[in-house]
Every structure is written in structure tokens, then in C-alpha cells.
Design a protein around this motif. Sequence first.
Motif, mmCIF file in Angstrom:
data_model
loop_
_atom_site.group_PDB
_atom_site.id
_atom_site.type_symbol
_atom_site.label_atom_id
_atom_site.label_comp_id
_atom_site.label_asym_id
_atom_site.label_seq_id
_atom_site.Cartn_x
_atom_site.Cartn_y
_atom_site.Cartn_z
ATOM 1 N N PHE A 116 5.822 -0.865 -1.192
ATOM 2 C CA PHE A 116 6.407 0.447 -1.439
ATOM 3 C C PHE A 116 7.432 0.772 -0.355
ATOM 4 O O PHE A 116 7.253 0.437 0.815
ATOM 5 N N LEU A 117 8.492 1.490 -0.783
ATOM 6 C CA LEU A 117 9.584 1.795 0.143
ATOM 7 C C LEU A 117 9.898 3.290 0.118
ATOM 8 O O LEU A 117 9.083 4.091 0.544
ATOM 9 N N GLY A 118 11.074 3.682 -0.374
ATOM 10 C CA GLY A 118 11.494 5.078 -0.325
ATOM 11 C C GLY A 118 10.589 6.014 -1.112
ATOM 12 O O GLY A 118 9.997 5.632 -2.127
ATOM 13 N N ILE A 119 10.503 7.265 -0.640
ATOM 14 C CA ILE A 119 9.678 8.299 -1.275
ATOM 15 C C ILE A 119 10.488 9.584 -1.351
ATOM 16 O O ILE A 119 11.210 9.935 -0.410
ATOM 17 N N THR A 120 10.335 10.320 -2.447
ATOM 18 C CA THR A 120 10.964 11.629 -2.563
ATOM 19 C C THR A 120 10.073 12.543 -3.397
ATOM 20 O O THR A 120 9.251 12.072 -4.187
ATOM 21 N N GLU A 121 10.240 13.852 -3.218
ATOM 22 C CA GLU A 121 9.493 14.832 -4.001
ATOM 23 C C GLU A 121 10.450 15.599 -4.894
ATOM 24 O O GLU A 121 11.417 16.204 -4.412
ATOM 25 N N LEU A 122 10.181 15.583 -6.188
ATOM 26 C CA LEU A 122 10.917 16.410 -7.124
ATOM 27 C C LEU A 122 10.141 17.729 -7.247
ATOM 28 O O LEU A 122 9.205 17.859 -8.028
ATOM 29 N N LYS A 123 10.531 18.680 -6.415
ATOM 30 C CA LYS A 123 9.735 19.903 -6.247
ATOM 31 C C LYS A 123 9.598 20.699 -7.535
ATOM 32 O O LYS A 123 8.556 21.304 -7.793
ATOM 33 N N GLU A 124 10.656 20.712 -8.352
ATOM 34 C CA GLU A 124 10.611 21.490 -9.583
ATOM 35 C C GLU A 124 9.536 20.991 -10.536
ATOM 36 O O GLU A 124 9.049 21.735 -11.384
ATOM 37 N N GLN A 169 0.813 -1.207 0.000
ATOM 38 C CA GLN A 169 0.000 0.000 0.000
ATOM 39 C C GLN A 169 0.852 1.265 0.000
ATOM 40 O O GLN A 169 1.953 1.297 0.540
ATOM 41 N N PHE A 170 0.307 2.281 -0.663
ATOM 42 C CA PHE A 170 0.850 3.631 -0.628
ATOM 43 C C PHE A 170 -0.298 4.512 -0.188
ATOM 44 O O PHE A 170 -1.355 4.525 -0.804
ATOM 45 N N LYS A 180 -6.035 15.032 7.153
ATOM 46 C CA LYS A 180 -6.641 15.488 8.397
ATOM 47 C C LYS A 180 -7.885 16.307 8.086
ATOM 48 O O LYS A 180 -7.816 17.342 7.420
ATOM 49 N N THR A 181 -9.035 15.838 8.582
ATOM 50 C CA THR A 181 -10.309 16.499 8.345
ATOM 51 C C THR A 181 -11.010 16.703 9.671
ATOM 52 O O THR A 181 -11.262 15.743 10.393
ATOM 53 N N ASN A 182 -11.317 17.957 9.991
ATOM 54 C CA ASN A 182 -11.990 18.287 11.256
ATOM 55 C C ASN A 182 -11.263 17.689 12.464
ATOM 56 O O ASN A 182 -11.888 17.185 13.407
ATOM 57 N N GLY A 183 -9.947 17.749 12.404
ATOM 58 C CA GLY A 183 -9.143 17.301 13.534
ATOM 59 C C GLY A 183 -8.872 15.821 13.592
ATOM 60 O O GLY A 183 -8.130 15.362 14.466
ATOM 61 N N ALA A 184 -9.462 15.029 12.675
ATOM 62 C CA ALA A 184 -9.279 13.574 12.686
ATOM 63 C C ALA A 184 -8.500 13.142 11.446
ATOM 64 O O ALA A 184 -8.738 13.632 10.343
ATOM 65 N N TRP A 185 -7.575 12.208 11.642
ATOM 66 C CA TRP A 185 -6.778 11.701 10.536
ATOM 67 C C TRP A 185 -7.503 10.569 9.830
ATOM 68 O O TRP A 185 -8.125 9.716 10.466
ATOM 69 N N GLN A 186 -7.422 10.568 8.498
ATOM 70 C CA GLN A 186 -7.985 9.497 7.689
ATOM 71 C C GLN A 186 -6.897 8.919 6.795
ATOM 72 O O GLN A 186 -5.957 9.616 6.399
ATOM 73 N N LYS A 187 -7.058 7.659 6.467
ATOM 74 C CA LYS A 187 -6.093 6.942 5.637
ATOM 75 C C LYS A 187 -6.693 6.729 4.251
ATOM 76 O O LYS A 187 -7.709 6.046 4.103
ATOM 77 N N ILE A 188 -6.076 7.331 3.236
ATOM 78 C CA ILE A 188 -6.564 7.237 1.865
ATOM 79 C C ILE A 188 -5.579 6.397 1.061
ATOM 80 O O ILE A 188 -4.407 6.761 0.915
ATOM 81 N N ALA A 189 -6.041 5.280 0.521
ATOM 82 C CA ALA A 189 -5.198 4.415 -0.292
ATOM 83 C C ALA A 189 -5.025 5.019 -1.683
ATOM 84 O O ALA A 189 -6.000 5.439 -2.317
ATOM 85 N N ILE A 190 -3.785 5.076 -2.157
ATOM 86 C CA ILE A 190 -3.481 5.605 -3.480
ATOM 87 C C ILE A 190 -3.305 4.427 -4.445
ATOM 88 O O ILE A 190 -2.421 3.589 -4.238
ATOM 89 N N PRO A 191 -4.118 4.334 -5.505
ATOM 90 C CA PRO A 191 -3.962 3.218 -6.445
ATOM 91 C C PRO A 191 -2.720 3.379 -7.306
ATOM 92 O O PRO A 191 -2.257 4.491 -7.574
#
Length: 318
Positions: free
Chosen positions: A93-101, A63-64, A69-80
Motif C-alpha cells: 500500500f502507498l498513497g492515502i487520501t480521504e474523500l470527506k464528502e 499491510q494497511f 490509542k487506548t489508555n495512553g498506549a498505541w496499538q497497531k490494528i491490521a486492516i484486511p
Amino acid sequence: MWIGLIYRINQVEDMDIKYLFAFSIACFLTSFTHANPILSNVSSAENSLITSNNRLFISGDGQFTEAVKTNGAWQKIAIPAYLKNGVKTTCDFLGITELKERSKVYTVCADSVYNPLSTKRLFVLDLNTTVSELHEVGQIQNASLINGVTDDEQGNIYVADSAVLGAGKILKLSLTSNGFTQTTLHQYLLDKPNGLKYDNGHLYATLDAISLLGLTRVVRYDLLNNGIRNERTIFSRISFFDDFNLVNGGIVVADFLAGKVYHVRESDGQLLNQAIVVSPSSVSIGTDPLFNQGDLVVTGKLTGTVIQLQNNWGLQPR
């Protein structure tokens, strides 16, 4: 292994279902810390990433996930996740990075993480789209145990191959219009690279012993187009370091085996702060408005939990 832990039961709202989950943490020594639950039931919670637009992603077995966070409560959304042929898939799934550009998140996965022969892939998520989906960029070759991921300002992706047997290596994936080209940036002789981070011409890594239990280090290199040089050890222990993150003037690293999170000054390797957390596998640095500035988001691999570790460590992300 982890002695003197404080066990608390917290009732949380997760995807409109109330879970009771055991959450274990104790903090001590040089500073105040306080832990709040974010998510539970994240199978082998591996890595976390807080993006530049304040979205929190978590990787794990099969899973990824995005934590919302909605109204103070955390929810878990699965990304297909989808292969190049459009078929929906699942993997570890393992390492994650953001290519900001490019406003994109990249992550690596393996069909079976501890099977050295299983297929490994690079996936991408476009932060500008309204529907969150992962799409395959390409298959990673000649890697047995992919792990941490980072990127540089030229758009190159670096992947740690921790290797199931023997020493590991660091791979360089240079993105192209239809995938990437792959080269080996560095082959180790005695170490297994785990987490990776890039900053201002330097590549940082956690290195573990071939035996898995032994001298574990956070190191820094000068990054070249075709390799690395000038290795400098910042911090070491007899243990097993997992992922880490960079803060102004230092690092924050997860010691998986000892069950600790360390805050270390980079200039001289001095240990500034530490907290006990069960099986920490990654640490991200919180920013406003999703978190208090400098809060830590810590994944617990064995507990399958994600926690917010409030502190007075004065952390500022790089």
C-alpha cells in the motif's frame, strides 16, 4: 548519511506485546521539537493519513494499518483488504487520501511495488461502518510505480505514477457507481511525481529527478478538468523529496534522502523550520484530541517506525 543523530530505546505497548525498538531522531536550528514513538515494525512505512474524525492510518509493504490509542498506549490494528470477488488479498500500500464528502478513505496498492508489470489497484474504506475493511474499487492501468494520492471536491482521485524507468505522470480516476474511469491528467518529460495534494483549485506535487538524485521540487499548478497549467516552484533542493502536507501559509515536506522535514512558507519559499528524521517518507498534521494541535506524524520508511514530532512551529492544517 545521517550524522549527529540521537538514538533512544523506548519500550512501548503494541497489540499487548512489548517491543523494544530503536528510534532515531535529532532536531535543530530554528525551533524546539520533541519526538514520541507511535508504532514500530511497520514494514516500509510509506504514508500516513489523519482523517477528519481523528483516525490515523498508515500504509506499508503488505499491510494497511490503523494506529489506535487506548489508555495512553498505541496499538497497531491490521486492516484486511478484499478483491472485487470477495477474496482476501495482500499488497504493497502507498498513497492515502480521504474523500470527506463521502466519509471514505482511498488508498492505492501494487502486488509488487517495484515491479512495473504488477497489478495496481484502488481500494476504499468506509469510515461509517463498524468493521474496518478495504474493498477493491478497480484496477489501475498503464502505471508502473504508483505513489501519492489526493482528491478534489468533485470526487476525483489523482494518483502519481513515479515510473520505474523514465519520467512519470499523474492519473485522474473519476469515480463511478461500479468503479472509475481513468485518464492521464499530465505526462512529464523530465520529472517523477511523488506526493500529491489538492487545495482550492490547485494541485500540489513533489517532483523528483529521473536520475532519482538531482533537483527535487515542491510545485503548484492550476488544476483543470483535463490537465494542469501555470507550474510554480515553491521549494527546491538537490535531494529526493517524498510526501508532504499543506498547512496554513505553507507546506511541510519530507526529504527522504537528506533525512529532514522542512516547514516552508508558500508565498516566497522561505525555509522556516526543519528537523532531522531518519528516512522520512510522509508527514501528517496532528489535530486535537488525538494529538496536540500542529504536531507532526512522520513515517520512517527505512526504520519502519511512525513518530509524533511535537514542535512549536505554529502549524495549522488547511
